[in-house]
Design a protein around this motif. Sequence first.
Motif, PDB file in Angstrom:
ATOM      1  N   PHE A   1     -10.014  -4.553  -3.373  1.00  0.00           N
ATOM      2  CA  PHE A   1      -8.784  -4.611  -4.142  1.00  0.00           C
ATOM      3  C   PHE A   1      -8.518  -6.001  -4.700  1.00  0.00           C
ATOM      4  O   PHE A   1      -7.468  -6.251  -5.284  1.00  0.00           O
ATOM      5  N   ALA A   2      -9.482  -6.917  -4.512  1.00  0.00           N
ATOM      6  CA  ALA A   2      -9.467  -8.151  -5.290  1.00  0.00           C
ATOM      7  C   ALA A   2     -10.015  -7.901  -6.694  1.00  0.00           C
ATOM      8  O   ALA A   2      -9.834  -8.724  -7.589  1.00  0.00           O
ATOM      9  N   ASP A   3     -10.686  -6.744  -6.865  1.00  0.00           N
ATOM     10  CA  ASP A   3     -11.148  -6.320  -8.175  1.00  0.00           C
ATOM     11  C   ASP A   3      -9.920  -5.979  -9.018  1.00  0.00           C
ATOM     12  O   ASP A   3      -9.106  -5.133  -8.628  1.00  0.00           O
ATOM     13  N   PRO A   4      -9.754  -6.581 -10.190  1.00  0.00           N
ATOM     14  CA  PRO A   4      -8.557  -6.326 -11.007  1.00  0.00           C
ATOM     15  C   PRO A   4      -8.364  -4.854 -11.342  1.00  0.00           C
ATOM     16  O   PRO A   4      -7.230  -4.364 -11.351  1.00  0.00           O
ATOM     17  N   LEU A   5      -9.473  -4.130 -11.618  1.00  0.00           N
ATOM     18  CA  LEU A   5      -9.327  -2.727 -11.974  1.00  0.00           C
ATOM     19  C   LEU A   5      -8.783  -1.924 -10.802  1.00  0.00           C
ATOM     20  O   LEU A   5      -7.868  -1.101 -10.963  1.00  0.00           O
ATOM     21  N   ALA A   6      -9.323  -2.156  -9.606  1.00  0.00           N
ATOM     22  CA  ALA A   6      -8.834  -1.444  -8.425  1.00  0.00           C
ATOM     23  C   ALA A   6      -7.382  -1.796  -8.149  1.00  0.00           C
ATOM     24  O   ALA A   6      -6.551  -0.933  -7.832  1.00  0.00           O
ATOM     25  N   TYR A   7      -7.044  -3.074  -8.288  1.00  0.00           N
ATOM     26  CA  TYR A   7      -5.686  -3.527  -7.995  1.00  0.00           C
ATOM     27  C   TYR A   7      -4.686  -2.908  -8.973  1.00  0.00           C
ATOM     28  O   TYR A   7      -3.652  -2.369  -8.559  1.00  0.00           O
ATOM     29  N   PHE A   8      -4.981  -2.965 -10.264  1.00  0.00           N
ATOM     30  CA  PHE A   8      -4.039  -2.449 -11.251  1.00  0.00           C
ATOM     31  C   PHE A   8      -3.983  -0.919 -11.225  1.00  0.00           C
ATOM     32  O   PHE A   8      -2.932  -0.338 -11.514  1.00  0.00           O
ATOM     33  N   SER A   9      -5.091  -0.256 -10.897  1.00  0.00           N
ATOM     34  CA  SER A   9      -5.069   1.201 -10.775  1.00  0.00           C
ATOM     35  C   SER A   9      -4.161   1.624  -9.629  1.00  0.00           C
ATOM     36  O   SER A   9      -3.340   2.553  -9.766  1.00  0.00           O
ATOM     37  N   LEU A  10      -4.288   0.931  -8.495  1.00  0.00           N
ATOM     38  CA  LEU A  10      -3.416   1.231  -7.354  1.00  0.00           C
ATOM     39  C   LEU A  10      -1.967   0.901  -7.683  1.00  0.00           C
ATOM     40  O   LEU A  10      -1.046   1.660  -7.327  1.00  0.00           O
ATOM     41  N   LEU A  11      -1.756  -0.208  -8.375  1.00  0.00           N
ATOM     42  CA  LEU A  11      -0.400  -0.593  -8.758  1.00  0.00           C
ATOM     43  C   LEU A  11       0.225   0.469  -9.655  1.00  0.00           C
ATOM     44  O   LEU A  11       1.401   0.844  -9.470  1.00  0.00           O
ATOM     45  N   GLY A  12      -0.528   0.977 -10.627  1.00  0.00           N
ATOM     46  CA  GLY A  12      -0.010   2.018 -11.508  1.00  0.00           C
ATOM     47  C   GLY A  12       0.343   3.285 -10.748  1.00  0.00           C
ATOM     48  O   GLY A  12       1.381   3.914 -11.009  1.00  0.00           O
ATOM     49  N   LEU A  13      -0.507   3.673  -9.779  1.00  0.00           N
ATOM     50  CA  LEU A  13      -0.226   4.871  -8.989  1.00  0.00           C
ATOM     51  C   LEU A  13       1.023   4.671  -8.140  1.00  0.00           C
ATOM     52  O   LEU A  13       1.873   5.571  -8.040  1.00  0.00           O
ATOM     53  N   VAL A  14       1.172   3.490  -7.536  1.00  0.00           N
ATOM     54  CA  VAL A  14       2.363   3.205  -6.726  1.00  0.00           C
ATOM     55  C   VAL A  14       3.617   3.241  -7.599  1.00  0.00           C
ATOM     56  O   VAL A  14       4.667   3.765  -7.192  1.00  0.00           O
ATOM     57  N   LEU A  15       3.529   2.707  -8.805  1.00  0.00           N
ATOM     58  CA  LEU A  15       4.679   2.734  -9.714  1.00  0.00           C
ATOM     59  C   LEU A  15       5.074   4.168 -10.053  1.00  0.00           C
ATOM     60  O   LEU A  15       6.269   4.518 -10.033  1.00  0.00           O
TER      61      LEU A  15
ATOM     62  N   LEU B   1       4.429   6.983  -8.319  1.00  0.00           N
ATOM     63  CA  LEU B   1       4.966   7.663  -7.133  1.00  0.00           C
ATOM     64  C   LEU B   1       6.344   7.112  -6.773  1.00  0.00           C
ATOM     65  O   LEU B   1       7.233   7.868  -6.362  1.00  0.00           O
ATOM     66  N   GLY B   2       6.530   5.797  -6.937  1.00  0.00           N
ATOM     67  CA  GLY B   2       7.829   5.205  -6.640  1.00  0.00           C
ATOM     68  C   GLY B   2       8.906   5.697  -7.587  1.00  0.00           C
ATOM     69  O   GLY B   2      10.020   6.040  -7.148  1.00  0.00           O
ATOM     70  N   LEU B   3       8.597   5.756  -8.866  1.00  0.00           N
ATOM     71  CA  LEU B   3       9.569   6.267  -9.829  1.00  0.00           C
ATOM     72  C   LEU B   3       9.879   7.734  -9.572  1.00  0.00           C
ATOM     73  O   LEU B   3      11.021   8.180  -9.715  1.00  0.00           O
ATOM     74  N   ARG B   4       8.842   8.497  -9.176  1.00  0.00           N
ATOM     75  CA  ARG B   4       9.058   9.912  -8.863  1.00  0.00           C
ATOM     76  C   ARG B   4       9.969  10.047  -7.646  1.00  0.00           C
ATOM     77  O   ARG B   4      10.858  10.915  -7.605  1.00  0.00           O
ATOM     78  N   ALA B   5       9.769   9.200  -6.633  1.00  0.00           N
ATOM     79  CA  ALA B   5      10.606   9.247  -5.438  1.00  0.00           C
ATOM     80  C   ALA B   5      12.056   8.875  -5.738  1.00  0.00           C
ATOM     81  O   ALA B   5      12.991   9.367  -5.092  1.00  0.00           O
ATOM     82  N   LEU B   6      12.254   8.020  -6.744  1.00  0.00           N
ATOM     83  CA  LEU B   6      13.605   7.624  -7.142  1.00  0.00           C
ATOM     84  C   LEU B   6      14.275   8.662  -8.033  1.00  0.00           C
ATOM     85  O   LEU B   6      15.439   8.489  -8.425  1.00  0.00           O
ATOM     86  N   GLY B   7      13.547   9.732  -8.359  1.00  0.00           N
ATOM     87  CA  GLY B   7      14.109  10.793  -9.165  1.00  0.00           C
ATOM     88  C   GLY B   7      14.057  10.550 -10.653  1.00  0.00           C
ATOM     89  O   GLY B   7      14.747  11.230 -11.431  1.00  0.00           O
ATOM     90  N   VAL B   8      13.222   9.601 -11.104  1.00  0.00           N
ATOM     91  CA  VAL B   8      13.072   9.334 -12.528  1.00  0.00           C
ATOM     92  C   VAL B   8      12.294  10.478 -13.163  1.00  0.00           C
ATOM     93  O   VAL B   8      11.182  10.799 -12.722  1.00  0.00           O
ATOM     94  N   ARG B   9      12.842  11.084 -14.201  1.00  0.00           N
ATOM     95  CA  ARG B   9      12.210  12.259 -14.806  1.00  0.00           C
ATOM     96  C   ARG B   9      10.891  11.908 -15.476  1.00  0.00           C
ATOM     97  O   ARG B   9       9.940  12.664 -15.443  1.00  0.00           O
ATOM     98  N   GLN B  10      10.828  10.750 -16.099  1.00  0.00           N
ATOM     99  CA  GLN B  10       9.607  10.330 -16.787  1.00  0.00           C
ATOM    100  C   GLN B  10       8.826   9.335 -15.938  1.00  0.00           C
ATOM    101  O   GLN B  10       8.497   8.234 -16.373  1.00  0.00           O
TER     102      GLN B  10
END
Length: 430
Positions: free
Chosen positions: A163-177, A179-188
């Motif tokens: 996860f020092a690899d930028p692609l792995a790091y940013f891919s995980l970051l995008g997935l967390v974002l 899932l986090g927005l979904r958990a907060l009830g954001v429709r989009q």
Amino acid sequence: MNRFVSWWKSAEGSAARAGLLTALPMVAGLVLVAQMASEAGAYFPAVYVLAAALAAVGTLAFSRLRLALALGPDLVMAGWLFSLLVISHGLTLGQLYALLAVVSLFACLAAFSGLASRIVSAVPDCIRAVLPVALGAMLVLWGMEQGRMLLASPVHLVMLGDFADPLAYFSLLGLVLMLGLRALGVRQAVGGGLVLTALLSFIEGFWIVPPAPFYAPEGLDRAAGLFLLAGDGDAQALGVMATVAPWLFLALLLTFYGRWQALGTGRDVPTKKPLCVVCILNLLAALLGMTPMTAAPESALAGESGQAHPHAYALGAAAGLAFLLSAAPLAKELASFPAMLVPCVIFAGLLLLARARFDWAGADLAERTAAVVLCVLVPLTYDMALGLAVAVAAYVFLKVLAGRTADVTRTMRMFAALAVLLVFAESWLF
């Protein structure tokens, strides 16, 4: 302007946005199939444009059947055809497209006569129930591999990426974002996570906007009609073509059927109509110089709004694909660092996993075994047709062995026997 804003906020506007979100992750598939074709001697721009155009046409065609289903290139089949049949077995591109045209024509005849519907109806209900699990697991695994969150290992099946690899790091970051927005009830949640990941990737300089991101489609004359050159190659290739034709026929039907059932769209739509549409489109693809198309797994992003308004969903997806059609340089740039695309694919896989409905407690040994076989083979091989064939064969074998022959129809037995023969043929050829 006010009317457009009102429509954008309506349920149909939400369906159109879901279509746009479906089209964007399809960039990776469009670029990959064009790259595989170019390695086999095809012209990259022509294959890319044809793939995007056929995807848009197919998506609009399915909306006429009230199906929120996007069409996309079958990457697994494209890999077989180009790397193994053309590069390894020596078929020319003309022979390849002639083979695809003949197989697609027989598939059309089978679909219109109802034979194709009878073939796929032999798939047991227990296997249909776990199709979302198989396809969802395949999407999650493929997305994590493309995002380098999982890597091949000489000791284990896979291992976690660096996860020092930028692609792995940013891919995980995008997935967390997402899932986090979904958990907060954001429709989009998906769109928001995609935009934020794209902005961060752009700010950090991991991808740039090319100096000429758009160009007019070109080179179509170097792709269309290649099947007419089938006689230019080695005559011994006819044996290879004859051997692979039955497997391609079954793979065309099973791959589309399996994905369509897994995506859960149009449950009340007769099987015959979607099969006829995809077979006609694949015949057109072969004549134009393109490999087979199938249901895009990214269609899982359609959601309830897309399934409720398939026409608006199709318009949104077609608009996104039309934009990508003339943006090959930009698409290649996005596919080179797919941090904004990978989270969408994984999120679509998670949505499918949440749809799983299989009664493990009430299932017998044959049903459980078939379900496990399907859920293991599809993610590991990325091959829906192979997974379905082996799962049905295992189901029939165990049912007959247990003496429960009443559960096995004659069509199911013929399907299982054909599946075994074709699996052996595939292992020899591929």
